[in-house]
Design a protein around this motif. Structure first.
Motif, PDB file in Angstrom:
ATOM      1  N   MET A   7      21.540 -22.322 -28.266  1.00 49.23           N
ATOM      2  CA  MET A   7      21.018 -23.454 -29.024  1.00 49.23           C
ATOM      3  C   MET A   7      20.601 -22.977 -30.410  1.00 49.23           C
ATOM      4  O   MET A   7      19.934 -21.945 -30.563  1.00 49.23           O
ATOM      5  N   ASP A   8      20.990 -23.700 -31.447  1.00 48.45           N
ATOM      6  CA  ASP A   8      20.676 -23.359 -32.829  1.00 48.45           C
ATOM      7  C   ASP A   8      19.318 -23.963 -33.193  1.00 48.45           C
ATOM      8  O   ASP A   8      19.177 -25.179 -33.304  1.00 48.45           O
ATOM      9  N   SER A   9      18.299 -23.113 -33.357  1.00 45.81           N
ATOM     10  CA  SER A   9      16.950 -23.612 -33.623  1.00 45.81           C
ATOM     11  C   SER A   9      16.827 -24.254 -34.994  1.00 45.81           C
ATOM     12  O   SER A   9      15.872 -24.978 -35.266  1.00 45.81           O
ATOM     13  N   SER A  10      17.801 -23.991 -35.894  1.00 46.34           N
ATOM     14  CA  SER A  10      17.735 -24.575 -37.231  1.00 46.34           C
ATOM     15  C   SER A  10      18.285 -26.001 -37.270  1.00 46.34           C
ATOM     16  O   SER A  10      18.113 -26.713 -38.258  1.00 46.34           O
ATOM     17  N   HIS A  42      18.609 -29.951 -35.924  1.00 44.91           N
ATOM     18  CA  HIS A  42      17.697 -30.954 -35.376  1.00 44.91           C
ATOM     19  C   HIS A  42      18.192 -31.563 -34.074  1.00 44.91           C
ATOM     20  O   HIS A  42      17.501 -32.374 -33.473  1.00 44.91           O
ATOM     21  N   SER A  43      19.389 -31.237 -33.650  1.00 50.30           N
ATOM     22  CA  SER A  43      19.898 -31.748 -32.385  1.00 50.30           C
ATOM     23  C   SER A  43      20.607 -30.638 -31.638  1.00 50.30           C
ATOM     24  O   SER A  43      21.065 -29.665 -32.240  1.00 50.30           O
ATOM     25  N   ARG A  44      20.670 -30.792 -30.344  1.00 52.37           N
ATOM     26  CA  ARG A  44      21.394 -29.825 -29.527  1.00 52.37           C
ATOM     27  C   ARG A  44      22.738 -30.414 -29.145  1.00 52.37           C
ATOM     28  O   ARG A  44      22.883 -31.625 -29.007  1.00 52.37           O
ATOM     29  N   GLU A 103      26.368 -36.396 -25.859  1.00 49.19           N
ATOM     30  CA  GLU A 103      26.118 -36.818 -27.233  1.00 49.19           C
ATOM     31  C   GLU A 103      27.446 -37.037 -27.950  1.00 49.19           C
ATOM     32  O   GLU A 103      28.396 -36.266 -27.765  1.00 49.19           O
ATOM     33  N   ILE A 104      27.548 -38.121 -28.727  1.00 43.19           N
ATOM     34  CA  ILE A 104      28.725 -38.308 -29.576  1.00 43.19           C
ATOM     35  C   ILE A 104      28.248 -38.548 -31.002  1.00 43.19           C
ATOM     36  O   ILE A 104      27.123 -39.010 -31.235  1.00 43.19           O
ATOM     37  N   THR A 105      29.099 -38.241 -31.940  1.00 43.06           N
ATOM     38  CA  THR A 105      28.719 -38.374 -33.341  1.00 43.06           C
ATOM     39  C   THR A 105      28.659 -39.844 -33.747  1.00 43.06           C
ATOM     40  O   THR A 105      29.178 -40.725 -33.054  1.00 43.06           O
ATOM     41  N   LYS A 106      28.041 -40.101 -34.882  1.00 41.14           N
ATOM     42  CA  LYS A 106      27.984 -41.457 -35.404  1.00 41.14           C
ATOM     43  C   LYS A 106      29.385 -42.007 -35.609  1.00 41.14           C
ATOM     44  O   LYS A 106      29.670 -43.179 -35.294  1.00 41.14           O
ATOM     45  N   GLU A 107      30.274 -41.180 -36.132  1.00 44.84           N
ATOM     46  CA  GLU A 107      31.650 -41.624 -36.376  1.00 44.84           C
ATOM     47  C   GLU A 107      32.358 -41.977 -35.077  1.00 44.84           C
ATOM     48  O   GLU A 107      33.072 -42.991 -34.992  1.00 44.84           O
TER      49      GLU A 107
END
Length: 497
Positions: free
Chosen positions: A1-4, A6-8, A13-17
């Motif tokens: 997980m990338d702590s920088s 804001h989402s995991r 999860e799907i993108t807005k697009e």
């Protein structure tokens, strides 16, 4: 997980697009579905095994698929292999043609996903449900000070009222002692023989047993015989029983008859009994000025069940319980365990719907009803409900005129009738019943029109309930011809046996 970040990154999860692309495609497909629903079969007529074969017997996938692929498949499965209760020739049972705005409302409700069990978890959803309940009470003509809760449908609406009635009328120690004492064990309740089967479920599920039901005979008009009701209550009291509840029907499911509610209310007052009205189907018709007299007495009810997903055209699920005294609901259902931090520190009284019914976690059912009530308004609903009744009467009149049909009953928006082959007018009733049962099965399978059945005076009837704003006079005339054509085939097949 990338702590920088804001989402995991997770599989769901799907993108807005992606959401926009799939959402637009789905809305386009639904819009086409609505636009072409009248050209589709009401049902595919497929057997359960045929439907199951479309899904196959695959095991749960180890790895996921793309959302667009899943939705493309699912749209095809649902649109082409479902019974379409929004079809203009769907007249079965009491499921309405659902509003398009209701479908959008369910999407919006799911996006916010409020838990409408406690105000702190759903501040706006709670306020909207409170207003919806007030509007529904105003709609049917009872006090807007009543309590209420949105539930899944008629069974749950009636169950909720049943439990409130029992809590109010049972011996004071009932909550703690249950059926231990004799007074509790002798509690009995009353309904007409035309009452929906929910009452048997309630008797079984809530510990009374079906012998505690007093099935009151109906009169020649299929209404509860109030003289027999009154005498039965007196007999039970004389025998040491403890009557506590009478149920009146505001549109029974088979024929649409409304009981003599004002007389039932008077009997309940005389004996200090709870008066409940099962108006799951019919009570929205109380909004019509010309039917006010039929529904006289609803203002006397201690509780009322109604289903917006029936004659208010809301998508499933949407039922409602209204109770004249809101405190009775709180006394029945409210609990305050230490792990509920719902009211502490509140600056004003809060309304928590978990205290008004059986559910704690509750979806936002009210939104689609609230939106539709605004979209159509009082006058819009008067027009739609009046039109449904007119179409039901037209079907009845056409059945009277047709030499191969026998019109049997017509009340509110329900018509019952049966097919009688030419030259078979004097056939025995068993044969005519057999024809109509086989005819109904054929009609339900072939997909041109969908009806249900009713048994009236030992006659097996075809039953059409019109709670469908898409239905037109053209559909009624076509339905008559479809029934007669299929009836002739059924009769010919039976004659060969």
């Amino acid at each position: 997980m990338d702590s920088s970040n804001h989402s995991r990154k997770v599989p769901l999860e799907i993108t807005k697009e992606e959401f926009l692309k799939n959402g637009h495609r789905l809305i386009d497909a639904i819009a086409d579905f609505y636009d072409t629903i009248h050209t589709r079969p009401v049902t595919s007529g497929e057997t359960p095994s045929q439907v199951q074969s479309l899904l196959g017997n695959e095991v749960l996938p180890a790895d996921g698929k793309q959302v667009d692929e899943i939705f493309d498949t699912t749209v095809d499965l649902l649109f082409n292999h479902s019974l379409l209760n929004g079809h203009p020739k769907f007249f079965g049972y009491i499921t309405s043609s659902p509003t398009q705005s209701g479908a959008l409302a369910d999407l919006l409700a799911a996006a916010v996903n409020p838990n409408v069990g406690a105000n702190i978890l759903s501040p706006m959803a709670t306020a909207i449900e409170k207003q919806t309940i007030k509007w529904l009470a105003e709609f049917i003509g009872v006090s807007t000070d009543c309590g209420g809760v949105l539930v899944s449908g008629g069974n749950m609406a009636n169950f909720t009222a049943f439990l409130v009635a029992r809590n109010v009328k049972a011996p004071k120690e009932f909550k703690e002692e249950g059926f231990k004492n004799n007074a509790s064990r002798e509690m009995v309740f009353y309904c007409s023989k035309a009452t929906h089967t929910w009452i048997e479920k309630a008797a079984t599920l809530f510990g009374h047993g079906t012998n505690s039901i007093r099935w009151i005979a109906v009169d020649a008009n299929n209404k509860m015989n109030t003289e027999i009701l009154s005498q039965t209550i007196k007999n039970d009291i004389d025998q040491g029983k403890k009557p506590f509840l009478v149920i009146g029907n505001a549109g029974d499911v088979s024929t649409g008859v409304v009981d003599d509610l004002s007389t039932i209310a008077a009997i309940c007052k005389e004996h200090d009994l709870w008066f409940h009205i099962d108006g799951a189907y019919g009570i929205p018709a109380a909004i019509l000025p010309e039917l006010k007299n039929i529904f006289k007495g609803i203002e006397e009810a201690d509780s009322i069940a109604l289903d917006p997903h029936k004659w208010l055209y809301a998508p499933l699920e949407a039922g409602c319980t209204l109770v004249k005294n809101p405190q009775h609901m709180l006394d029945t259902f409210s609990a305050h365990p230490v792990y509920y931090n719902f009211d502490q520190g509140a600056e004003e009284p809060t309304h928590n719907f978990y205290e008004y019914g059986l559910q704690n976690s509750r979806g936002f059912r009210a939104l689609k009803v609230w939106i539709a009530l605004q979209q159509a308004g009082r006058n819009g609903y008067i027009k739609m409900i009046s039109d449904d009744i007119h179409l039901s009467k037209l079907l009845f009149d056409e059945a009277i005129k047709h030499p191969e049909l026998e019109a049997v009953t017509q009340n509110l928006s329900i018509t019952t009738f049966r097919y009688i082959p030419a030259g078979s007018e004097n056939s025995n009733n068993d044969y005519l019943n057999s024809i109509n049962e086989n005819l109904l099965n054929a009609l339900q399978k072939n997909g041109d029109v969908f009806l249900s059945n009713a048994v009236v005076d030992d006659k097996y009837c075809l039953r059409a309930c019109i709670v469908n704003y898409r239905t037109t006079e053209k559909d009624i005339h076509e339905t008559i011809e479809l029934i007669v054509q299929e009836g002739r085939k059924v009769h010919a097949a039976l004659q060969k046996k």
